[in-house]
Design a protein around this motif. Structure first.
Motif, PDB file in Angstrom:
ATOM      1  N   THR A   1       0.845  -1.246  -0.041  1.00 42.22           N
ATOM      2  CA  THR A   1      -0.032   0.102  -0.099  1.00 42.22           C
ATOM      3  C   THR A   1       0.788   1.157   0.043  1.00 42.22           C
ATOM      4  O   THR A   1       0.378   2.280  -0.680  1.00 42.22           O
ATOM      5  CB  THR A   1      -0.935  -0.174   1.171  1.00 42.22           C
ATOM      6  N   GLU A   2       1.655   1.137   0.855  1.00 46.62           N
ATOM      7  CA  GLU A   2       2.566   2.464   0.851  1.00 46.62           C
ATOM      8  C   GLU A   2       3.602   2.823  -0.343  1.00 46.62           C
ATOM      9  O   GLU A   2       3.694   3.846  -0.700  1.00 46.62           O
ATOM     10  CB  GLU A   2       3.361   2.316   2.157  1.00 46.62           C
ATOM     11  N   ARG A   3       4.085   1.753  -0.752  1.00 40.55           N
ATOM     12  CA  ARG A   3       4.899   1.709  -2.062  1.00 40.55           C
ATOM     13  C   ARG A   3       4.008   2.598  -3.215  1.00 40.55           C
ATOM     14  O   ARG A   3       4.536   3.213  -3.796  1.00 40.55           O
ATOM     15  CB  ARG A   3       5.187   0.270  -2.428  1.00 40.55           C
ATOM     16  N   LEU A   4       2.790   1.787  -3.456  1.00 42.99           N
ATOM     17  CA  LEU A   4       1.926   2.234  -4.392  1.00 42.99           C
ATOM     18  C   LEU A   4       1.322   3.734  -4.444  1.00 42.99           C
ATOM     19  O   LEU A   4       1.591   4.590  -5.228  1.00 42.99           O
ATOM     20  CB  LEU A   4       0.654   1.300  -4.851  1.00 42.99           C
ATOM     21  N   TYR A   5       0.989   3.908  -3.038  1.00 36.28           N
ATOM     22  CA  TYR A   5       0.140   5.322  -2.998  1.00 36.28           C
ATOM     23  C   TYR A   5       1.516   6.401  -2.995  1.00 36.28           C
ATOM     24  O   TYR A   5       1.061   7.473  -3.012  1.00 36.28           O
ATOM     25  CB  TYR A   5      -0.254   5.300  -1.548  1.00 36.28           C
ATOM     26  N   ARG A   6       2.744   6.112  -2.558  1.00 39.55           N
ATOM     27  CA  ARG A   6       3.743   6.948  -2.737  1.00 39.55           C
ATOM     28  C   ARG A   6       3.821   7.261  -4.156  1.00 39.55           C
ATOM     29  O   ARG A   6       4.264   8.358  -4.729  1.00 39.55           O
ATOM     30  CB  ARG A   6       4.950   6.521  -2.034  1.00 39.55           C
ATOM     31  N   GLU A   7       3.932   6.396  -5.144  1.00 44.17           N
ATOM     32  CA  GLU A   7       4.109   6.225  -6.250  1.00 44.17           C
ATOM     33  C   GLU A   7       2.941   7.228  -7.039  1.00 44.17           C
ATOM     34  O   GLU A   7       3.360   7.974  -7.958  1.00 44.17           O
ATOM     35  CB  GLU A   7       3.895   5.028  -6.905  1.00 44.17           C
ATOM     36  N   LEU A   8       1.707   6.970  -6.377  1.00 45.42           N
ATOM     37  CA  LEU A   8       0.611   7.946  -6.906  1.00 45.42           C
ATOM     38  C   LEU A   8       0.948   9.225  -6.407  1.00 45.42           C
ATOM     39  O   LEU A   8      -0.039  10.167  -6.974  1.00 45.42           O
ATOM     40  CB  LEU A   8      -0.643   7.049  -6.456  1.00 45.42           C
ATOM     41  N   GLY A   9       1.780   9.548  -5.350  1.00 42.51           N
ATOM     42  CA  GLY A   9       1.652  10.816  -4.740  1.00 42.51           C
ATOM     43  C   GLY A   9       0.515  11.132  -3.884  1.00 42.51           C
ATOM     44  O   GLY A   9       0.368  12.336  -3.185  1.00 42.51           O
ATOM     45  N   PHE A  10      -0.087  10.025  -3.440  1.00 45.98           N
ATOM     46  CA  PHE A  10      -1.100  10.134  -2.569  1.00 45.98           C
ATOM     47  C   PHE A  10      -0.654  10.664  -1.067  1.00 45.98           C
ATOM     48  O   PHE A  10      -1.041  11.235  -0.309  1.00 45.98           O
ATOM     49  CB  PHE A  10      -2.192   8.998  -2.263  1.00 45.98           C
ATOM     50  N   ILE A  11       0.449   9.428  -0.810  1.00 41.00           N
ATOM     51  CA  ILE A  11       1.110   9.484   0.408  1.00 41.00           C
ATOM     52  C   ILE A  11       2.590  10.364   0.224  1.00 41.00           C
ATOM     53  O   ILE A  11       3.446  10.137  -0.499  1.00 41.00           O
ATOM     54  CB  ILE A  11       1.661   8.014   0.959  1.00 41.00           C
ATOM     55  N   ARG A  12       2.528  11.518   0.874  1.00 39.97           N
ATOM     56  CA  ARG A  12       3.825  12.680   1.078  1.00 39.97           C
ATOM     57  C   ARG A  12       4.396  12.608   2.159  1.00 39.97           C
ATOM     58  O   ARG A  12       5.567  13.347   2.417  1.00 39.97           O
ATOM     59  CB  ARG A  12       3.324  13.866   0.413  1.00 39.97           C
ATOM     60  N   ASN A  13       3.950  11.940   3.364  1.00 42.53           N
ATOM     61  CA  ASN A  13       4.507  11.918   4.595  1.00 42.53           C
ATOM     62  C   ASN A  13       4.166  10.705   5.424  1.00 42.53           C
ATOM     63  O   ASN A  13       3.050  10.153   4.948  1.00 42.53           O
ATOM     64  CB  ASN A  13       4.144  13.250   5.398  1.00 42.53           C
ATOM     65  N   ASP A  14       4.744  10.446   6.334  1.00 40.32           N
ATOM     66  CA  ASP A  14       4.432   9.191   7.339  1.00 40.32           C
ATOM     67  C   ASP A  14       3.392   9.210   8.183  1.00 40.32           C
ATOM     68  O   ASP A  14       2.654   8.424   8.257  1.00 40.32           O
ATOM     69  CB  ASP A  14       5.828   8.922   8.172  1.00 40.32           C
ATOM     70  N   ALA A  15       2.790  10.272   8.343  1.00 35.88           N
ATOM     71  CA  ALA A  15       1.431  10.633   8.982  1.00 35.88           C
ATOM     72  C   ALA A  15       0.251   9.876   8.215  1.00 35.88           C
ATOM     73  O   ALA A  15      -0.543   9.490   9.020  1.00 35.88           O
ATOM     74  CB  ALA A  15       1.137  12.218   9.515  1.00 35.88           C
ATOM     75  N   VAL A  16       0.128   9.820   6.972  1.00 34.63           N
ATOM     76  CA  VAL A  16      -0.815   9.571   6.206  1.00 34.63           C
ATOM     77  C   VAL A  16      -0.719   8.008   6.355  1.00 34.63           C
ATOM     78  O   VAL A  16      -1.890   7.269   6.672  1.00 34.63           O
ATOM     79  CB  VAL A  16      -0.620   9.857   4.526  1.00 34.63           C
ATOM     80  N   MET A  17       0.409   7.181   6.276  1.00 32.69           N
ATOM     81  CA  MET A  17       0.477   5.682   6.155  1.00 32.69           C
ATOM     82  C   MET A  17       0.103   5.467   7.788  1.00 32.69           C
ATOM     83  O   MET A  17      -0.368   4.032   7.754  1.00 32.69           O
ATOM     84  CB  MET A  17       1.777   5.455   5.851  1.00 32.69           C
ATOM     85  N   LEU A  18       0.485   6.138   8.735  1.00 30.06           N
ATOM     86  CA  LEU A  18       0.071   5.999  10.058  1.00 30.06           C
ATOM     87  C   LEU A  18      -1.627   5.675  10.276  1.00 30.06           C
ATOM     88  O   LEU A  18      -1.882   4.946  10.814  1.00 30.06           O
ATOM     89  CB  LEU A  18       0.625   6.940  11.125  1.00 30.06           C
ATOM     90  N   LYS A  19      -2.166   6.739   9.567  1.00 30.03           N
ATOM     91  CA  LYS A  19      -3.637   6.744   9.660  1.00 30.03           C
ATOM     92  C   LYS A  19      -4.211   5.604   8.908  1.00 30.03           C
ATOM     93  O   LYS A  19      -5.117   5.148   9.569  1.00 30.03           O
ATOM     94  CB  LYS A  19      -4.006   8.181   9.261  1.00 30.03           C
ATOM     95  N   LEU A  20      -3.653   5.391   7.883  1.00 36.94           N
ATOM     96  CA  LEU A  20      -4.117   4.022   7.146  1.00 36.94           C
ATOM     97  C   LEU A  20      -3.966   2.776   7.577  1.00 36.94           C
ATOM     98  O   LEU A  20      -4.839   1.969   7.732  1.00 36.94           O
ATOM     99  CB  LEU A  20      -3.452   4.013   5.688  1.00 36.94           C
ATOM    100  N   ARG A  21      -2.809   2.830   8.473  1.00 35.79           N
ATOM    101  CA  ARG A  21      -2.532   1.461   9.329  1.00 35.79           C
ATOM    102  C   ARG A  21      -3.496   1.406  10.443  1.00 35.79           C
ATOM    103  O   ARG A  21      -4.205   0.184  10.589  1.00 35.79           O
ATOM    104  CB  ARG A  21      -0.972   1.464   9.840  1.00 35.79           C
ATOM    105  N   ARG A  22      -3.840   2.453  11.042  1.00 36.54           N
ATOM    106  CA  ARG A  22      -4.680   2.417  12.180  1.00 36.54           C
ATOM    107  C   ARG A  22      -6.164   2.063  11.820  1.00 36.54           C
ATOM    108  O   ARG A  22      -6.739   1.181  12.262  1.00 36.54           O
ATOM    109  CB  ARG A  22      -4.907   3.712  12.819  1.00 36.54           C
ATOM    110  N   LEU A  23      -6.581   2.644  10.617  1.00 40.66           N
ATOM    111  CA  LEU A  23      -7.837   2.384  10.179  1.00 40.66           C
ATOM    112  C   LEU A  23      -7.975   0.712   9.734  1.00 40.66           C
ATOM    113  O   LEU A  23      -9.140   0.037   9.971  1.00 40.66           O
ATOM    114  CB  LEU A  23      -7.943   3.021   8.700  1.00 40.66           C
ATOM    115  N   TYR A  24      -6.951   0.258   9.068  1.00 35.91           N
ATOM    116  CA  TYR A  24      -7.001  -1.014   8.511  1.00 35.91           C
ATOM    117  C   TYR A  24      -6.835  -1.871   9.873  1.00 35.91           C
ATOM    118  O   TYR A  24      -7.654  -3.067   9.871  1.00 35.91           O
ATOM    119  CB  TYR A  24      -5.956  -1.539   7.609  1.00 35.91           C
TER     120      TYR A  24
END
Length: 248
Positions: A199-222
């Motif tokens: 997820t992190e690899r793809l979303y960074r490639e898409l430009g959706f994830i630009r900082n670590d805080a976004v991935m932290l929120k996604l992890r908590r959600l899942y």
């Protein structure tokens, strides 16, 4: 199947060998036998054996891991103990509910109950890898529990839940605590780690994830959703489809 054998007690970077021995004693009195140690500061020595008070067999079969991720990789439910309340409200669970949940989920796979370092507990990164966070509602004026006490308390609740479950099964009753479909399969921590990395690899490639805080929120959600294996496979398939689309 003896569901108690599905429970893995995990100690992270234990400072004193005596605490390992006392933990083994606390486990064995409640019928638990699987102990995992993550980078213990002291090895299992004579003091550990002495304080195990007859639970030497638990120490002899204890597994030792260098990394926290490896210790929980084959578990499909991870409960981390924590005294931090403010940032974990959505995932807090008390010992009695933890015991019942552990027994229900032990039908599908291994369950890890994780205890942190004696002085500082689990790190934020380690807590993030836990589905639930166990908090003991101690006296607000004095809430000090040593490691073995905490393990004993949680192990007791797990055993009580197991006894209740066994009694209900013997009486042919269908309304078990926290009834759920036993055909449901849950992914291991290792499978979830691969999904998060994907997820992190793809979303960074898409430009959706630009900082670590976004991935932290996604992890908590899942983590909060407690994805089933079929649901995780669906999400992995979606990620792969998006990757193929990008390559075209």
């Amino acid at each position: 199947m003896n569901l108690l054998k599905q429970i893995q007690i995990v100690l992270v970077e234990t400072s004193h060998s005596g605490n390992i021995g006392s933990t083994a004693r606390a486990m064995k009195t409640m019928g638990l036998s699987h102990l995992r140690l993550v980078s213990p500061k002291q090895s299992i020595d004579e003091q550990a054996v002495a304080l195990s008070a007859g639970a030497k067999d638990v120490l002899e079969q204890a597994q030792i891991f260098n990394r926290f991720d490896d210790a929980i990789a084959d578990c499909q439910l991870i409960v981390g103990t924590s005294a931090r309340l403010r940032h974990l409200q959505s995932s807090l669970i008390e010992p009695r509910a933890c015991g019942e949940l552990a027994m229900q989920r032990a039908k599908q796979g291994k369950v890890a109950i994780v205890f942190g370092r004696e002085r500082v507990g689990l790190t934020n990164e380690e807590l993030l890898k836990c589905h639930y966070h166990l908090n003991v509602p101690t006296n607000a004026e004095y809430g000090s529990l040593n490691l073995a006490m905490a393990v004993q308390l949680v192990s007791y609740e797990i055993r009580m839940a197991w006894l209740n479950l066994t009694k209900n099964m013997q009486n042919d009753q269908q309304n078990l605590p926290l009834t759920e479909n036993t055909n449901i399969s849950y992914p291991s921590a290792e499978s979830l780690a691969h999904f998060f990395n994907h997820t992190e690899r793809l979303y960074r490639e898409l430009g959706f994830i630009r900082n670590d805080a976004v991935m932290l929120k996604l992890r908590r959600l899942y983590q909060r959703c407690e994805l089933e294996t079929a649901e995780l496979n669906l999400l992995r398939g979606m990620l792969t489809a998006v990757e193929k689309g990008l390559n075209k």
